[in-house]
Write a protein that holds these residues in place. Structure first.
Motif: not given
Length: 84
Positions: A57-61, A64-70
């Motif tokens: 959810g909002e915690a994904g923002g 850092a791993d989520c930013h790299a995956a996006w």
């Protein structure tokens, strides 16, 4: 039709109950479609990481791993080169 309701209200109630029972039997029949599962397991690690980020959810923002995956997902979707 009005005469039927005045003469035999129990008969009308029996017909309504029968219609409801038939409808319930049709809905519960084994040929009814199965519900679609919410998430399918994937063999692609990038898709699994994106699913993990979606579930955050909002915690994904802030992850850092989520930013790299996006960023990787955008790179694969739009291509590696400049359009110019």
């Amino acid at each position: 039709m009005r005469a039927l309701f005045r003469r035999d209200p129990l008969g009308v109630a029996a017909v309504i109950i029968a219609i409801c029972a038939i409808g319930a039997a049709v809905l519960a029949s084994p040929g009814a479609p199965e519900p679609v599962p919410a998430a399918r397991p994937t063999a692609n690690p990038a898709s699994a990481e994106l699913a993990r980020c979606r579930n955050l959810g909002e915690a994904g923002g802030a992850d850092a791993d989520c930013h790299a995956a996006w960023a990787e997902s955008r790179r694969r979707f739009f291509g590696a080169g400049d359009p110019s």
